[in-house]
Design a protein around this motif. Structure first.
Motif, mmCIF file in Angstrom:
data_model
loop_
_atom_site.group_PDB
_atom_site.id
_atom_site.type_symbol
_atom_site.label_atom_id
_atom_site.label_comp_id
_atom_site.label_asym_id
_atom_site.label_seq_id
_atom_site.Cartn_x
_atom_site.Cartn_y
_atom_site.Cartn_z
ATOM 1 N N SER A 221 0.882 -1.363 0.143
ATOM 2 C CA SER A 221 0.116 -0.069 -0.124
ATOM 3 C C SER A 221 0.786 1.250 0.059
ATOM 4 C CB SER A 221 -1.058 0.013 1.207
ATOM 5 O OG SER A 221 -1.760 -1.089 1.149
ATOM 6 N N PHE A 222 1.806 1.217 0.689
ATOM 7 C CA PHE A 222 2.860 2.397 0.812
ATOM 8 C C PHE A 222 3.542 2.676 -0.680
ATOM 9 C CE2 PHE A 222 7.627 3.124 0.341
ATOM 10 C CZ PHE A 222 7.575 4.463 1.282
ATOM 11 N N ALA A 223 3.700 1.786 -1.305
ATOM 12 C CA ALA A 223 4.285 1.657 -2.793
ATOM 13 C C ALA A 223 3.508 2.425 -3.562
ATOM 14 C CB ALA A 223 5.057 0.443 -3.241
ATOM 15 N N THR A 224 2.309 1.739 -3.487
ATOM 16 C CA THR A 224 1.318 2.284 -4.535
ATOM 17 C C THR A 224 0.792 3.633 -4.245
ATOM 18 O OG1 THR A 224 0.376 0.324 -4.453
ATOM 19 C CG2 THR A 224 -1.232 1.668 -5.158
ATOM 20 N N HIS A 225 0.630 4.087 -2.996
ATOM 21 C CA HIS A 225 0.383 5.401 -2.777
ATOM 22 C C HIS A 225 1.195 6.381 -3.087
ATOM 23 C CE1 HIS A 225 -2.663 3.279 0.424
ATOM 24 N NE2 HIS A 225 -3.198 3.327 -0.845
#
Length: 276
Positions: A221-225
């Motif tokens: 989620s961190f990477a996507t956001h």
């Protein structure tokens, strides 16, 4: 074999997994590993795939251990004992929305748990990296975290914002960990992976998130956001500690890039071309 892997600077976790793989095949045939033939090893893998539904990662792990045994310990020709690795499945990572994660964090009242989950999402660090993060690894003067227990023993630096530092300072004042940032009941011993999973599972349940939420899901989620916020792919690769851009680029398939500023190449207006 353990000594050979230690010389290669394999992590204790990898060493344990490789040794365990060979013990299992040895117990299956009731033979010492050096007496197991190539066909027997293949039959064993086939049995595990059909009966235990083992993953490709487990298969690759077993093959890796098999190769070290044959080539480095028994000094045999790999071509005579070679087992081809399974084809890699290209899966798109599962992620939560930013709103879901913030809702999940809002359900956490325990300061220690809140600091742990906040750091995981705010930095995208791997579970093992967070659990082995030491107090000396946090450089608050430079707003940096040194990840010294990265995958493959690779070190990297991750920037940390004042908001996250503030949470960690508040947590430290209350809990006063001895060595590791997050410790269990025994001082100087890192927090357990199972405890990490449990507090995340309970927080997700309170937030009415029905899908399975794991520490690695926070990393995805961190990477996507970050991509959705405009961070370039190369910078994201460095933050995540990936060896290649190809590994990082999978998040392009997940991120919502609809709001990204895509230039109109047919528009000859000078002000538009200059970004005004």
């Amino acid at each position: 074999m353990i000594a050979e892997m230690q010389i290669r600077n394999y992590s204790p976790r990898t060493i344990g997994s490789y040794v365990s793989s060979l013990i299992q095949v040895s117990q299956y045939y009731q033979l010492s590993p050096e007496h197991i033939s190539l066909e027997q090893f293949k039959d064993y893998l086939t049995h595990r795939i059909n009966e235990d539904k083992i993953s490709n990662a487990t298969i690759n792990q077993a093959i890796g251990a098999w190769r070290i045994l044959q080539c480095d310990i028994l000094h045999r020709n790999w071509k005579a004992f070679q087992v081809k690795r399974p084809r890699i499945e290209k899966k798109i990572p599962r992620v939560l929305s930013q709103a879901q994660i913030l809702s999940l964090l809002d359900t956490v009242s325990n300061l220690k748990h809140y600091a742990l989950l906040s750091l995981a999402y705010a930095t995208g660090m791997r579970r093992n990296e967070i659990l082995h993060l030491q107090l000396k690894d946090i450089d608050s003067a430079r707003n940096m975290i040194l990840v010294s227990q990265g995958k493959g023993h690779k070190q990297r630096q991750i920037p940390i914002h004042n908001s996250t530092l503030g949470i960690l300072r508040e947590y430290y004042k209350k809990y006063r960990p001895a060595k590791f940032l997050f410790e269990g009941y025994k001082p100087g011993v890192p927090y357990s992976a199972s405890s990490f999973r449990n507090i995340l599972y309970k927080a997700a349940k309170r937030a009415c998130i029905t899908r399975k939420v794991t520490p690695h899901l926070l990393r995805h989620s961190f990477a996507t956001h970050m991509l959705e916020k405009g961070l370039n792919l190369k910078r994201l690769q460095l933050l995540l500690g990936h060896n290649t851009m190809k590994t990082t680029s999978v998040y392009l398939h997940v991120a919502d890039m609809s709001s990204a500023n895509v230039p109109d190449l047919l528009n000859t207006d000078k002000d538009t071309q200059n970004g005004k």
